[in-house]
Design a protein around this motif. Structure first.
Motif, PDB file in Angstrom:
ATOM      1  N   LYS A 166     -12.345   8.233  -4.973  1.00  0.00           N
ATOM      2  CA  LYS A 166     -10.966   7.887  -5.144  1.00  0.00           C
ATOM      3  C   LYS A 166     -10.876   6.568  -5.499  1.00  0.00           C
TER       4      LYS A 166
ATOM      5  N   GLY B 242      -9.586   2.664  -6.505  1.00  0.00           N
ATOM      6  CA  GLY B 242      -8.635   2.469  -5.796  1.00  0.00           C
ATOM      7  C   GLY B 242      -7.518   0.892  -5.817  1.00  0.00           C
TER       8      GLY B 242
ATOM      9  N   THR C 172      -5.396   3.484  -1.691  1.00  0.00           N
ATOM     10  CA  THR C 172      -5.439   4.509  -2.741  1.00  0.00           C
ATOM     11  C   THR C 172      -4.319   4.622  -3.381  1.00  0.00           C
ATOM     12  N   GLU C 173      -4.420   5.411  -4.688  1.00  0.00           N
ATOM     13  CA  GLU C 173      -2.433   5.445  -4.976  1.00  0.00           C
ATOM     14  C   GLU C 173      -2.374   6.262  -4.433  1.00  0.00           C
ATOM     15  N   SER C 174      -2.694   7.351  -3.295  1.00  0.00           N
ATOM     16  CA  SER C 174      -1.510   7.954  -2.371  1.00  0.00           C
ATOM     17  C   SER C 174      -0.919   7.303  -1.399  1.00  0.00           C
ATOM     18  N   ALA C 175      -1.806   5.961  -1.045  1.00  0.00           N
ATOM     19  CA  ALA C 175      -1.606   5.011   0.104  1.00  0.00           C
ATOM     20  C   ALA C 175      -1.135   4.170  -0.152  1.00  0.00           C
TER      21      ALA C 175
ATOM     22  N   GLY D  54       2.208   4.967  -1.522  1.00  0.00           N
ATOM     23  CA  GLY D  54       3.421   5.809  -1.740  1.00  0.00           C
ATOM     24  C   GLY D  54       3.675   5.460   0.015  1.00  0.00           C
ATOM     25  N   GLN D  55       3.228   5.533   0.514  1.00  0.00           N
ATOM     26  CA  GLN D  55       3.156   4.679   1.855  1.00  0.00           C
ATOM     27  C   GLN D  55       3.812   3.526   2.050  1.00  0.00           C
TER      28      GLN D  55
END
Length: 49
Positions: free
Chosen positions: A2, A4, A23-26, A28-29
């Motif tokens: 991915k 990032g 990453t994009e999902s990280a 998000g947190q």
């Protein structure tokens, strides 16, 4: 793999202290990222004479 972002923390002399791969999902947190970043900064401050 991915795509990032890379966040690099260096001290005032330009020495690598810590590196984070995000990453994009990280992203998000943000609370978890900020906690890890705070820990890295505090460890640098403790090592300074």
């Amino acid at each position: 793999m991915k795509q990032g972002y890379r966040f690099v923390l260096v001290d005032k002399d330009g020495v690598l202290v810590s590196e984070f791969q995000l990453t994009e999902s990280a992203l998000g947190q943000p609370e978890a990222f900020v906690a890890r970043l705070r820990d890295a900064i505090e460890s640098v401050e403790e090592e300074e004479p």
